[in-house]
Scaffold this active site. Structure first.
Site, short mmCIF file in Angstrom:
data_model
loop_
_atom_site.label_atom_id
_atom_site.label_comp_id
_atom_site.label_asym_id
_atom_site.label_seq_id
_atom_site.Cartn_x
_atom_site.Cartn_y
_atom_site.Cartn_z
N ASN A 85 0.86 -1.18 0.00
CA ASN A 85 0.00 0.00 0.00
C ASN A 85 0.89 1.22 0.00
O ASN A 85 1.78 1.34 0.85
CB ASN A 85 -0.90 -0.03 1.24
N VAL A 135 -9.16 1.87 -1.51
CA VAL A 135 -7.88 2.59 -1.55
C VAL A 135 -6.82 1.98 -0.64
O VAL A 135 -5.77 2.57 -0.44
CB VAL A 135 -8.08 4.07 -1.16
N TYR A 136 -7.06 0.78 -0.11
CA TYR A 136 -6.08 0.15 0.77
C TYR A 136 -5.14 -0.79 0.02
O TYR A 136 -4.76 -1.85 0.52
CB TYR A 136 -6.79 -0.64 1.88
N GLY A 137 -4.75 -0.42 -1.18
CA GLY A 137 -3.76 -1.21 -1.91
C GLY A 137 -4.23 -2.62 -2.19
O GLY A 137 -5.30 -2.84 -2.78
#
Length: 340
Positions: free
Chosen positions: A27, A60-62
């Protein structure tokens, strides 16, 4: 034992402790403190064995969604998977902005985000879709019509709000009711003994509107884990060790006093400080789940102890008093005459 709690005015149930996946895998924002896939697998397995059935991640947490999707595939029908929509999953293209359909709460952006999360999670439905932050550029009717459609299609089961102003929470709930759209059933907020801002407006709004409250950052980026001492450098490799500005924000007389009170209570119960910090939140209304972000099995084992900690009324009152902020107007005025 980890209990299950009903979420707002719905049939949804969360385990009282949820596992957050923000630091699972690679991330850009959290890579320096993230868990590798092997460690993440051990943490998820331990959580499942302990009775946690609610898992929280975000677009959006990789790699988090992909990892959780793989790790939970065999238990898919037995778990609650929550993810989020609002922010873009990639940075700017060149010097410009990313496509408008890749972020925000427009109809196009919400649908696109959900479709992409379903692919990454390798599942046919998202149990709870959190709107990750309000978007004042989009009418709430448009956002709610999109999420209502996704619910009717079976791609989303329940809707939640996170990082909204209290008046925007009320707007979303009342608009959904007035237009016969699927309403939000829960609110996710950052809440801890050193960060009680949400008690001013957001928590009373949730209680009044019948929303369940899920708590993130319950240990204040790890400040309330018990591994920090006043005057000492933050632990290398920890969140606050990496995010020094965050550590400076917590480094105050009041917050160290709160930590000292939590340590005293933890000694009385013979449990880690983190367990008491979490138990204090679990005792508050209308909390339905506290999201823990353990990166290792050891951290998770310590946090799991919170499920068995029963704070006395006197202990809760003492922790409330030492951690109480200056509420300001109008709460301080109203409090002279009635509870707010």
């Amino acid at each position: 034992m980890i209990s299950r709690r009903g979420v707002g005015r719905s049939g949804l149930r969360f385990s009282s402790l949820s596992l957050g996946g923000m630091t699972f895998g690679s991330n850009e924002a959290f890579g320096a403190i993230g868990s590798d896939p092997t460690e993440a697998a051990r943490v998820v397995a331990l959580a499942l064995d302990a009775g946690i059935d609610t898992f929280d991640t975000a677009n959006v947490y990789g790699e988090s969604e992909q990892l959780l999707g793989r790790l939970l595939r065999r238990r898919r029908d037995d778990v609650v998977i929550c993810t989020k929509a609002r922010f873009p999953t990639s940075g700017h293209v060149g010097d410009g902005l990313p496509p408008s359909s890749s972020y925000g709460l427009s109809r196009a952006a919400v649908v696109r985000s959900v479709e992409a999360s379903l692919r990454r999670l390798d599942t046919d439905r998202i149990d709870v879709l959190w709107l990750h932050m309000q978007d004042r550029s989009v009418p709430i009717e448009e956002t709610l019509s999109a999420t209502d459609l996704l619910v009717r299609q079976g791609k989303v089961r329940y809707l939640g709000l996170s990082n909204f102003m209290a008046y925007r929470v009320a707007e979303a709930v009342l608009t959904a009711r007035a237009r016969a759209l699927e309403p939000p059933v829960a609110l996710q907020v950052p809440w801890s003994a050193v960060s009680r801002d949400v008690e001013r407006e957001l928590v009373p709004a949730a209680r009044h509107l019948g929303l369940g409250v899920a708590v993130y950052s319950p240990l204040a980026r790890g400040f309330l884990s018990g591994k920090y001492d006043r005057g000492a450098e933050p632990v290398v490799g920890s969140r606050l060790g990496e995010w020094r500005d965050e550590f400076a924000r917590y480094d105050s007389d009041r917050n160290w006093a709160v930590l000292a009170a939590l340590r005293e209570t933890a000694r009385a119960h013979q449990v880690p400080v983190s367990a008491v910090s979490l138990a204090w939140l679990l005792a508050r209304r209308p909390v339905v789940s506290v999201v823990i972000g353990a990166r290792t099995e050891e951290q998770l084992r310590e946090n799991l102890m919170a499920a068995d900690v029963r704070l006395t009324a006197e202990e809760i009152a003492r922790l409330d008093k030492v951690s109480e902020p200056d509420w300001g107007y109008p709460e301080s005025f109203i409090a002279r005459f009635e509870p707010w």
